[in-house]
Motif scaffolding. Structure first.
Motif, PDB file in Angstrom:
ATOM      1  N   ASP A   1      -4.962   2.821   4.169  1.00 45.48           N
ATOM      2  CA  ASP A   1      -3.726   3.594   4.088  1.00 45.48           C
ATOM      3  C   ASP A   1      -2.564   2.731   3.585  1.00 45.48           C
ATOM      4  N   ILE A   2      -2.584   1.452   3.959  1.00 47.47           N
ATOM      5  CA  ILE A   2      -1.550   0.549   3.431  1.00 47.47           C
ATOM      6  C   ILE A   2      -1.704   0.427   1.916  1.00 47.47           C
ATOM      7  N   ALA A   3      -2.952   0.334   1.448  1.00 49.32           N
ATOM      8  CA  ALA A   3      -3.207   0.255   0.008  1.00 49.32           C
ATOM      9  C   ALA A   3      -2.666   1.505  -0.698  1.00 49.32           C
ATOM     10  N   LYS A   4      -2.856   2.682  -0.077  1.00 48.73           N
ATOM     11  CA  LYS A   4      -2.328   3.914  -0.661  1.00 48.73           C
ATOM     12  C   LYS A   4      -0.807   3.906  -0.677  1.00 48.73           C
ATOM     13  N   ALA A   5      -0.198   3.394   0.422  1.00 46.78           N
ATOM     14  CA  ALA A   5       1.262   3.340   0.499  1.00 46.78           C
ATOM     15  C   ALA A   5       1.841   2.411  -0.561  1.00 46.78           C
ATOM     16  N   LEU A   6       1.049   1.446  -1.005  1.00 49.52           N
ATOM     17  CA  LEU A   6       1.471   0.526  -2.061  1.00 49.52           C
ATOM     18  C   LEU A   6       1.065   1.045  -3.438  1.00 49.52           C
ATOM     19  N   SER A   7       0.788   2.338  -3.501  1.00 44.52           N
ATOM     20  CA  SER A   7       0.480   3.018  -4.775  1.00 44.52           C
ATOM     21  C   SER A   7      -0.701   2.400  -5.512  1.00 44.52           C
ATOM     22  N   GLY A   8      -1.645   1.870  -4.746  1.00 46.34           N
ATOM     23  CA  GLY A   8      -2.834   1.311  -5.367  1.00 46.34           C
ATOM     24  C   GLY A   8      -2.615  -0.003  -6.083  1.00 46.34           C
ATOM     25  N   ALA A   9      -1.496  -0.678  -5.802  1.00 49.97           N
ATOM     26  CA  ALA A   9      -1.224  -1.959  -6.459  1.00 49.97           C
ATOM     27  C   ALA A   9      -2.185  -3.040  -6.003  1.00 49.97           C
ATOM     28  N   ALA A  10      -2.861  -2.808  -4.870  1.00 49.88           N
ATOM     29  CA  ALA A  10      -3.836  -3.766  -4.351  1.00 49.88           C
ATOM     30  C   ALA A  10      -4.909  -2.996  -3.595  1.00 49.88           C
ATOM     31  N   THR A  11      -6.113  -3.554  -3.531  1.00 49.75           N
ATOM     32  CA  THR A  11      -7.190  -2.928  -2.777  1.00 49.75           C
ATOM     33  C   THR A  11      -7.043  -3.279  -1.298  1.00 49.75           C
ATOM     34  N   HIS A  12      -7.746  -2.550  -0.447  1.00 50.33           N
ATOM     35  CA  HIS A  12      -7.681  -2.859   0.984  1.00 50.33           C
ATOM     36  C   HIS A  12      -8.280  -4.230   1.285  1.00 50.33           C
ATOM     37  N   MET A  13      -9.198  -4.686   0.441  1.00 46.68           N
ATOM     38  CA  MET A  13      -9.769  -6.017   0.643  1.00 46.68           C
ATOM     39  C   MET A  13      -8.725  -7.101   0.355  1.00 46.68           C
ATOM     40  N   SER A  14      -7.935  -6.895  -0.711  1.00 48.77           N
ATOM     41  CA  SER A  14      -6.860  -7.850  -1.010  1.00 48.77           C
ATOM     42  C   SER A  14      -5.845  -7.871   0.124  1.00 48.77           C
TER      43      SER A  14
END
Length: 247
Positions: free
Chosen positions: A144-157
């Motif tokens: 969900d954090i990755a989505k909140a960052l508009s996909g600028a990073a993956t959840h693994m990153s």
């Protein structure tokens, strides 16, 4: 000019009005882009010359200081064609929220963020406590954090960055979302940041001011310094530091 006041998505009042560019703090700490895109500045400048209107920039009042959080390229374009003012949407916010507003603006428009820039956006997100679900005291998932960052990073990153940047918080994510007990590491106090910047500026004036021999230019510099000193004194009470006795 009459202010137009609206409510921002966060619930804070926003006002739109014309501001003097010289009054804006254009601080790199509130710009997650690694560098200015000069080509974009030229495009905006050409558009302004042709009479095009641009969206207002965004300014956050942080401890009484107007900080530019969105629109660095637009302001640079205004300056390049000799304009001294710009229309701005203004909101009052703490430093951590202002940094996130700056990061959010870059996520919502413009060129995709580079990995280093995306990491800065992630740090701003956590320090603004956007990872805490309101009213539930639970943490957002890494996805969900990755989505909140508009996909600028993956959840693994994000998982990797969190382990390095926020190790205490990372431990809570190790067992899945749960009650938040650890505050993210706080950046340097905003008062100290402003003080450090002001002292650097004073030191620069002391150094470069000695090289100005022209009486008229020296007079203009002295007048500007005296005006600045008056403003600082009028903000609030102040005390001089104690001087150590000579032995």
């Amino acid at each position: 000019m009459t202010d137009a006041t609206t409510a921002s998505p966060s619930g804070a009042d926003e006002a739109t009005r014309e501001l003097s560019i010289s009054d804006l703090l254009r601080d790199q700490r509130y710009q997650i882009r690694a560098k200015t895109d000069e080509a974009a500045v030229r495009r905006y400048a050409n558009a302004l010359r042709s009479g095009a209107e641009m969206p207002p920039v965004r300014v956050a009042i942080v401890d009484g200081v107007p900080v530019l959080v969105d629109g660095h390229h637009r302001v640079a374009a205004h300056v390049s064609i000799g304009r001294s003012t710009v229309m701005a949407v203004i909101v009052t916010a703490p430093a951590s929220e202002a940094r996130w507003l700056a990061a959010q603006a870059n996520l919502e428009h413009g060129l995709p963020l580079k990995p280093r820039e995306a990491r800065e956006a992630f740090r701003a997100f956590i320090r603004a406590r956007k990872h805490v679900l309101k009213g539930r005291r639970r943490l957002m998932s890494l996805r969900d954090i990755a989505k909140a960052l508009s996909g600028a990073a993956t959840h693994m990153s994000i998982h990797r960055w969190m382990k390095k940047d926020f190790p205490k918080l990372s431990k809570e994510y190790g067992g899945g979302p749960g009650p938040t007990s650890n505050e993210p590491p706080a950046p340097e106090s905003q008062q100290q940041v402003h003080f450090t910047d002001a002292m650097k500026a004073v030191a620069q004036v002391q150094i470069t001011g000695r090289a100005i021999r022209d009486p008229e230019l020296r007079g203009r510099l002295i007048a500007a310094i005296e005006d600045g000193l008056k403003i600082v004194r009028e903000v609030g009470p102040w005390t001089l530091p104690e001087m150590s006795p000579d032995f």
